[in-house]
Design an enzyme around this catalytic site. Structure first.
Site, mmCIF file in Angstrom:
data_model
loop_
_atom_site.group_PDB
_atom_site.id
_atom_site.type_symbol
_atom_site.label_atom_id
_atom_site.label_comp_id
_atom_site.label_asym_id
_atom_site.label_seq_id
_atom_site.Cartn_x
_atom_site.Cartn_y
_atom_site.Cartn_z
ATOM 1 C CB SER A 1 -20.657 -10.524 -8.232
ATOM 2 O OG SER A 1 -20.286 -9.516 -7.453
ATOM 3 C CE LYS B 1 -17.710 -7.121 -8.011
ATOM 4 N NZ LYS B 1 -18.220 -8.259 -7.042
ATOM 5 C CE LYS C 1 -18.413 -14.873 -9.056
ATOM 6 N NZ LYS C 1 -19.371 -14.345 -8.207
#
Lengths: 296, 296
Positions: free
Chosen positions: B97, B172, B240
């Site tokens: 990701s 995502k 993150k």
């Protein structure tokens, strides 16, 4: 014994709700500041109340369905208000969406006169009111809830007794917090997708398969894709609820850093003359780029 | 023809994913900075890659599953990186990701060498990886997606081809935005309920019946009620992702006023040594009263 019901507040929500009670055979006395909905109910068989006190005096159960906290306070405790007409054993049910803390004070003041109060705000909007399919979130004593339940069942479907006095309004506030914040999140995500050159319809579909899935992504996500902002639930009303949420959170010392900017966005929509659009119009501010700068 | 697969990055997610490919009969070459997961895969029948370039040179398809954008950039384009080993017809699938905009640049650089890249980030966590039940969001050309699909099906269930290069990472990011914002909303609502003296379990129940309903209210709402913050998905990882979302939104000029304070809250959790808890630990900041002051 069939309860005699008084109904105060025949607006978009109150009028169809009162009609259901009349249709169910309850003797009904009605009151509103505007004559036309009163005339309509009287033609259908209701009695006309000359004052809130007058309505209360001839009713076992008094229902209020009014716009905001000050309206309910005035109807209950103003001159000629419900409090002047109640007697020992009267049940007052406030189905408005108002602030939880004042609600508890209202219940205490009525209790001092031997009357019981339930707070029973609803969700489901005009459509839910017309179809007698409202969700009703109820706060107050058990026996009062049991007494009111047959009446609620004429107006709603998903009827939950959440807790003591004020609990219904607290639950409604929580509901409106989650709904507005989730609309904002879905709106930000779908605009982000579109600006990144990805079909937001496909993103919505992909997200519905996982943890991001929600009723809001389903329903309001689709409205956002369609750019279709006919209410639904008006920005203006959600802004009122947002003020209740912010005030209640402040009184209780609960930080709401995620919700606060959403409340501000609802106000900005009103300032931009979009107060009568559906609350999914939150997306228009993001499309405008009119939000707070991205940071962190 | 069975594709020869290279797998770079055998962490919590990558190791079980690689094992599924091995179990499905794919010839597999693996690489990781740590020797122990490599040894484990080699014992199970995989070949050991001495460099990323070496892995790529003996593979038709190279999968990367790494922590963050710079890790992927280094694995692909650093000295001895994948780019040095690919040939015309190689397929590189980045299942990490990472940020969408650099992802597109990576795909272009590989395309210049005749290799194709898909971005295919996953959701579903360690559990999903172990059970081969990941959701996989894929960006890239149609024919590359078709070629990769049998491989994806060994690792995941809900596999969606969202759009061109970068679209998987964009999706995502959208997913992680909605998930974090919804957790924050649910957390604020349930703390508000509790501090107002209303049973938050009953509020959750009532809200599940209406527009506030979501998978997050169901799953993370329950974790919040239980005070059970074993991950699940770590705050650290969501932070993150939050940085990727904030950066991408800023690059595209999309305001995210609702999400920005949630990103800040994730950072505050890390600062408070709660980075390894489940992301539903966002509620602990609200319970602490440590958030931004309620305003508006």
């Amino acid at each position: 014994m069939t309860e005699r019901i008084g109904f105060i507040g025949l607006g978009i929500m109150g009028k169809p709700m009162a009609k259901h009670l009349l249709a169910a055979g309850y003797p009904l006395t009605v009151r509103d500041l505007f004559p036309s909905p009163v005339d309509e109910l009287v033609e259908a068989g209701a009695a006309r109340g000359e004052s809130a006190a007058g309505v209360a005096a001839v009713s076992d159960v008094v229902i209020t369905m009014l716009p905001d906290t000050p309206d309910v306070e005035a109807a209950l405790f103003g001159e000629g208000g419900v409090a002047e007409g109640v007697t020992r054993g009267s049940l007052v049910i406030d189905m408005s969406s108002i602030a939880p803390v004042p609600t508890r004070r209202f219940a205490e003041r009525l209790a001092a006169q031997g009357a019981t109060m339930l707070d029973a705000p609803v969700s489901g909007g005009e459509k839910g009111a017309i179809e007698a399919a409202l969700s009703i979130m109820v706060g107050g004593p058990d026996d009062a809830f049991e007494r009111a339940l047959p009446i609620f069942q004429k107006m709603g479907k998903n009827i939950v007794h959440v807790g003591p006095s004020g609990a219904g309004q607290v639950t409604k506030a929580c509901n409106q917090l989650v709904v507005a914040s989730t609309i904002e999140a879905v709106a930000e995500a779908l605009v982000l997708a579109a600006k990144a050159g990805v079909d937001p319809a496909k993103v919505r579909e992909a997200l519905l398969g996982g943890f991001a899935s929600s009723r809001i992504l389903e329903v309001h996500g689709q409205r956002i894709l369609d750019g279709s902002f006919a209410p639904g639930f008006r920005v203006r009303l959600h802004r009122k609820d947002a003020r209740i949420i912010i005030d209640t959170a402040a009184e209780l010392g609960v930080p709401v850093p995620g919700f606060a900017p959403v409340a501000e966005a609802l106000q900005r929509l009103i300032d931009a003359d979009r107060g009568d659009l559906d609350h999914s119009a939150l997306v228009t501010l993001i499309e405008d780029g009119a939000g707070v700068e991205a940071r962190a």
